[in-house]
Design a protein around this motif. Sequence first.
Motif, PDB file in Angstrom:
ATOM      1  N   GLY A  98       0.813  -1.202   0.000  1.00 35.92           N
ATOM      2  CA  GLY A  98       0.000   0.000   0.000  1.00 35.92           C
ATOM      3  C   GLY A  98       0.850   1.256   0.000  1.00 35.92           C
ATOM      4  O   GLY A  98       1.810   1.375  -0.755  1.00 35.92           O
ATOM      5  N   THR A  99       0.514   2.190   0.885  1.00 34.47           N
ATOM      6  CA  THR A  99       1.292   3.428   0.980  1.00 34.47           C
ATOM      7  C   THR A  99       2.332   3.379   2.087  1.00 34.47           C
ATOM      8  O   THR A  99       3.024   4.377   2.327  1.00 34.47           O
ATOM      9  CB  THR A  99       0.353   4.630   1.226  1.00 34.47           C
ATOM     10  OG1 THR A  99      -0.309   4.461   2.486  1.00 34.47           O
ATOM     11  CG2 THR A  99      -0.677   4.755   0.117  1.00 34.47           C
ATOM     12  N   SER A 100       2.437   2.258   2.784  1.00 35.10           N
ATOM     13  CA  SER A 100       3.437   2.139   3.842  1.00 35.10           C
ATOM     14  C   SER A 100       4.843   2.042   3.249  1.00 35.10           C
ATOM     15  O   SER A 100       5.018   1.748   2.065  1.00 35.10           O
ATOM     16  CB  SER A 100       3.148   0.911   4.715  1.00 35.10           C
ATOM     17  OG  SER A 100       1.943   1.078   5.438  1.00 35.10           O
ATOM     18  N   GLY A 106       5.883  -5.007  -2.012  1.00 32.22           N
ATOM     19  CA  GLY A 106       5.090  -6.229  -2.085  1.00 32.22           C
ATOM     20  C   GLY A 106       5.599  -7.371  -1.244  1.00 32.22           C
ATOM     21  O   GLY A 106       4.984  -8.446  -1.238  1.00 32.22           O
ATOM     22  N   LEU A 107       6.690  -7.178  -0.502  1.00 31.97           N
ATOM     23  CA  LEU A 107       7.224  -8.268   0.316  1.00 31.97           C
ATOM     24  C   LEU A 107       6.184  -8.739   1.323  1.00 31.97           C
ATOM     25  O   LEU A 107       5.586  -7.936   2.047  1.00 31.97           O
ATOM     26  CB  LEU A 107       8.483  -7.805   1.048  1.00 31.97           C
ATOM     27  CG  LEU A 107       9.107  -8.823   2.012  1.00 31.97           C
ATOM     28  CD1 LEU A 107       9.676 -10.014   1.253  1.00 31.97           C
ATOM     29  CD2 LEU A 107      10.188  -8.165   2.874  1.00 31.97           C
ATOM     30  N   ALA A 209       3.066 -14.216  -9.247  1.00 32.19           N
ATOM     31  CA  ALA A 209       1.757 -13.584  -9.220  1.00 32.19           C
ATOM     32  C   ALA A 209       0.987 -13.982  -7.967  1.00 32.19           C
ATOM     33  O   ALA A 209       1.079 -15.119  -7.495  1.00 32.19           O
ATOM     34  CB  ALA A 209       0.967 -13.960 -10.468  1.00 32.19           C
ATOM     35  N   LEU A 210       0.211 -13.045  -7.431  1.00 30.74           N
ATOM     36  CA  LEU A 210      -0.631 -13.367  -6.288  1.00 30.74           C
ATOM     37  C   LEU A 210      -1.680 -14.405  -6.653  1.00 30.74           C
ATOM     38  O   LEU A 210      -1.885 -15.389  -5.938  1.00 30.74           O
ATOM     39  CB  LEU A 210      -1.336 -12.100  -5.787  1.00 30.74           C
ATOM     40  CG  LEU A 210      -0.518 -11.134  -4.952  1.00 30.74           C
ATOM     41  CD1 LEU A 210      -1.297  -9.833  -4.761  1.00 30.74           C
ATOM     42  CD2 LEU A 210      -0.199 -11.756  -3.593  1.00 30.74           C
ATOM     43  N   GLU A 241       0.628  -4.474  -5.454  1.00 24.91           N
ATOM     44  CA  GLU A 241       1.545  -5.235  -6.286  1.00 24.91           C
ATOM     45  C   GLU A 241       0.864  -6.521  -6.752  1.00 24.91           C
ATOM     46  O   GLU A 241       0.421  -7.327  -5.934  1.00 24.91           O
ATOM     47  CB  GLU A 241       2.819  -5.582  -5.510  1.00 24.91           C
ATOM     48  CG  GLU A 241       3.591  -4.383  -4.993  1.00 24.91           C
ATOM     49  CD  GLU A 241       4.237  -3.585  -6.102  1.00 24.91           C
ATOM     50  OE1 GLU A 241       4.550  -4.175  -7.161  1.00 24.91           O
ATOM     51  OE2 GLU A 241       4.420  -2.365  -5.904  1.00 24.91           O
ATOM     52  N   ALA A 242       0.798  -6.708  -8.073  1.00 20.65           N
ATOM     53  CA  ALA A 242       0.166  -7.912  -8.617  1.00 20.65           C
ATOM     54  C   ALA A 242       1.026  -9.150  -8.425  1.00 20.65           C
ATOM     55  O   ALA A 242       0.517 -10.274  -8.437  1.00 20.65           O
ATOM     56  CB  ALA A 242      -0.121  -7.711 -10.108  1.00 20.65           C
TER      57      ALA A 242
END
Length: 345
Positions: A98-100, A106-107, A209-210, A241-242
Amino acid sequence: MSTDPIRAHRSVPTAAADPSASSTRPSHLAARREQISFLSAGQRCDGWVYQPAGPGPHPCLVMAHGLGGVRGGVLPDIAACFAAAGIAILVFDYRYSGTSAGLPRGLVDISKQRDDYRAAVAYARRFRGVDARRIALWGTSFSGGHVLSVAAEDPGIAAAIIQNPFVDGRCTAAAAIRSAGRLGVARLTWEGLRDQLRRRLGWNPHRVALVGPPGTVALITTPDAVPGYQRILPTDLAGWEAAVPARIVLQMRNDRPALRAQHVVCPLLVCVCDHDDISPAAAAARVVARAPRAELRRYPIGHFDIFTQPWLDQVVGDQIGFLRRTLLIHTADDSENSSATEPSP
């Protein structure tokens, strides 16, 4: 990745994408939302606090998204319903999402995300207008395991809710074999090993990919994965992140928070999807047998159906009833002098 099934699928209309299909959406008007941030291991986590109407101090529910999600998805609708019931809400993004803050983007790391959850709880306990003795936790899917773990180690938690929860990596791995086959799971494990090697060499992550259609290499490839994930994403995909570093595959099998359920001393509501092909219902039901104050709610639906109507309203209604019984029924003496000042950002 050369293709992104989620972004490709976003043009397909769904019931959840229609504001008129969800009676939870108007409740945004019932609470005031403000943006906040707090530190976890020296890095910034961003979130929102929903303040209910009326004088405090209020109980506070700490919420976080599931695997690879962001806080702007379906969580604001649910948070607003809880706030309308008189409960303050803290919704946050884990580090790296997100914005963190945090790199690589995406880790997904189980230990780090649980540290973030602990930091969010500590922040909530110090927030203005919040009763520090009435902090509750809420987790869905992957974050359900985080909630179970944090509640097991923190006797000060007043209540907890987990829905369609990831609570036993071995059971989830068995479900993945049933869905993707042993070859599919072996291919995914190989992706995790590649990423782990690249991490040790100091190279950029190898990503997976998720979600993807059945037969592809992705973390989740059940038939409902792509359309289900599409329904819970926000319109604005900034910060999402996809594909994520594949090393998470190597952590999941050995993560078994269900084994600590007997240490969860607070009231615990477990909401189970009976036709869940991702987070097996049987594993979640066993948590209820182990936790001393657990309650079970079962729904005849799949993993992602819990976020669509009419099930969304039913599940949220059940959860509000649980929170009213565990957080909102108290004497004036219980809440006297329990409000704290707002922490520094």
